[in-house]
Write an enzyme that holds these catalytic residues in place. Structure first.
Site, mmCIF file in Angstrom:
data_model
loop_
_atom_site.group_PDB
_atom_site.id
_atom_site.type_symbol
_atom_site.label_atom_id
_atom_site.label_comp_id
_atom_site.label_asym_id
_atom_site.label_seq_id
_atom_site.Cartn_x
_atom_site.Cartn_y
_atom_site.Cartn_z
ATOM 1 N N ASP A 190 46.994 76.043 35.208
ATOM 2 C CA ASP A 190 44.905 75.211 35.668
ATOM 3 C C ASP A 190 44.789 75.806 36.901
ATOM 4 O OD1 ASP A 190 42.383 74.058 34.968
ATOM 5 O OD2 ASP A 190 42.777 72.800 36.912
ATOM 6 N N GLU A 274 43.514 79.984 31.261
ATOM 7 C CA GLU A 274 41.975 80.192 30.720
ATOM 8 C C GLU A 274 41.426 81.295 30.435
ATOM 9 O OE1 GLU A 274 40.246 75.543 32.182
ATOM 10 O OE2 GLU A 274 41.654 76.335 34.018
ATOM 11 N N ASP A 370 44.823 67.908 37.770
ATOM 12 C CA ASP A 370 45.098 69.499 37.289
ATOM 13 C C ASP A 370 46.056 69.655 36.108
ATOM 14 O OD1 ASP A 370 43.271 70.470 38.981
ATOM 15 O OD2 ASP A 370 44.123 70.124 41.099
#
Length: 416
Positions: A190, A274, A370
């Site tokens: 992340d 991501e 996170d």
């Protein structure tokens, strides 16, 4: 595989002046050729495809050879370097269009040029333990810091100035096949503003960005720059001082990306990230005169923080190290990953109590925010890659500090 090997050059005074001259000529050729393509785009507006006339790489190379007859300064640079500049421009215009490519400003572009013909490049020789030498066209024999072996056959050479120093990059071919999948476990990461990288197993990678002392230094130098006269020697010294600060920040950012990517790709067989559109996320909120934006200063500060963490460069570096270490990188949708519980998959904005704490309102699962998002990204990455499986979240409990990478000194002492 094609790899790059970058070394710091030790140019003499006349060699450095000639390199600056060649880079300036390549910049002028780039700007002139791009201006020609933009004019052609305006003239072809409204025309059909069969009547439109577009400049090409071949036509611009022909015009460049004709321009050398009337502009003798163009002949000072090697012909292959100018042709490579036109080839790079042609590739950029095909990918982004003539209006999507920028002109190369004098003070905002890193001077560089490339020698594409390996036959004109001399053999790389080692003169000492950390001293190497190679012969380049019109530059002669140049020395560089031989910090590591080439490990392959040279295909082309690029010369570039970064800040105060010149660097040479050898594009080599090591004649090795791409490695197979290493079969190691998967991990999700992340990327954030406060914490640049957090993994699903609780590790944290930090240490990037401009430090408070450097921010004060840059602010002081910029204030001094605003008071100085244009074109003065003191102004040039101030500009160089600002460039040295940003050079340290760039080196620190590149070091974090490479160190993190190397660690993740050598210890894991799949890295889920991501799919962040950094360009869209860092767009200005200024708006227009008719519809002015809101919270413009706050959004500008957020954009600086995002760009300072090098999200886009980290993903590119992960993909490069992944190809070298047999690790695949999977990009998953980023929507609601920070609001999803990695245990029960419940989505709620209220679960994100703060920037660092996550407490699911459905099942009561508590973890670092996170790390929880990284576990959610890992589950999506396993599903997208077809590996499936269940992701085991961290034990429930108060959100404590994450594991941090030990400093290099501590690692060396533990090894000793």
């Amino acid at each position: 595989m094609l790899l790059g090997r970058r070394y710091r050059l030790e140019l003499e005074v006349d060699q450095g002046a000639y390199a600056e001259r060649v880079a300036s000529i390549c910049r002028a050729v780039w700007n002139a050729a791009l201006d020609q393509r933009r004019i052609a785009a305006q003239l072809n507006r409204g025309r059909t495809a069969d009547r439109a006339v577009w400049p090409s790489f071949v036509s611009q190379c022909r015009e460049l050879a004709e321009a050398k007859q009337t502009e003798p300064w163009l002949a000072e640079a090697p012909a292959h370097c100018l042709q490579q500049t036109l080839r790079d421009l042609d590739t950029a215009c095909r990918a982004h269009g003539a209006w999507g490519v920028h002109f190369r400003a004098r003070y905002r572009w890193a001077p560089s040029f490339r020698f594409p013909d390996a036959q004109q490049i001399g053999e790389v020789q080692r003169l000492g333990r950390h001293v190497g030498e190679v012969k380049l066209p019109k530059l002669g024999r140049v020395r560089f810091r031989f910090s590591r072996k080439l490990g392959g056959e040279v295909r082309n050479v690029t010369i570039q100035r970064d800040g105060r120093h010149w660097y040479i990059t050898f594009c080599i071919e090591d004649h090795r096949a791409a490695p197979a999948a290493n079969g190691l476990p998967a991990v999700g990461i992340d990327r954030g503003v406060v914490m640049p990288v957090a993994t699903s197993d609780g590790q944290c990678f930090d240490g990037v960005g401009m430090r408070p002392g450097e921010q004060r230094r840059v602010r002081h130098l910029q204030q001094r720059l605003a008071r100085q006269q244009q074109g003065s020697n003191r102004r040039r010294r101030t500009v160089r001082a600002i460039g040295r600060v940003y050079e340290r920040v760039r080196n620190r950012r590149a070091d974090l990306c490479h160190q993190t990517a190397h660690t993740l790709t050598t210890e894991h067989g799949l890295v889920a990230v991501e799919d962040l559109r950094v360009k869209h996320m860092t767009a200005s909120a200024r708006g227009t005169v008719e519809q002015p934006g809101r919270h413009v200063r706050q959004k500008a500060g957020l954009n600086r923080s995002i760009l300072d963490k090098a999200w886009g460069r980290l993903r590119t570096t992960l993909e490069w190290h992944g190809r070298k270490n047999g690790c695949s990188v999977v990009a998953v949708p980023a929507a609601y990953t920070s609001q999803t519980c990695s245990r029960c998959k419940h989505v709620a904005a209220e679960s994100r109590e703060s920037q660092a704490d996550f407490c699911c309102v459905a099942c009561g699962y508590q973890a670092n925010a996170d790390v929880n998002a990284a576990n959610t990204i890992l589950a999506l990455g396993l599903r997208a890659s077809g590996r499936g499986g269940q992701v085991r979240p961290l034990p429930s409990g108060p959100a404590g500090p994450m594991k941090r990478q030990p400093p290099e000194r501590e690692v060396s002492r533990a090894a000793a």
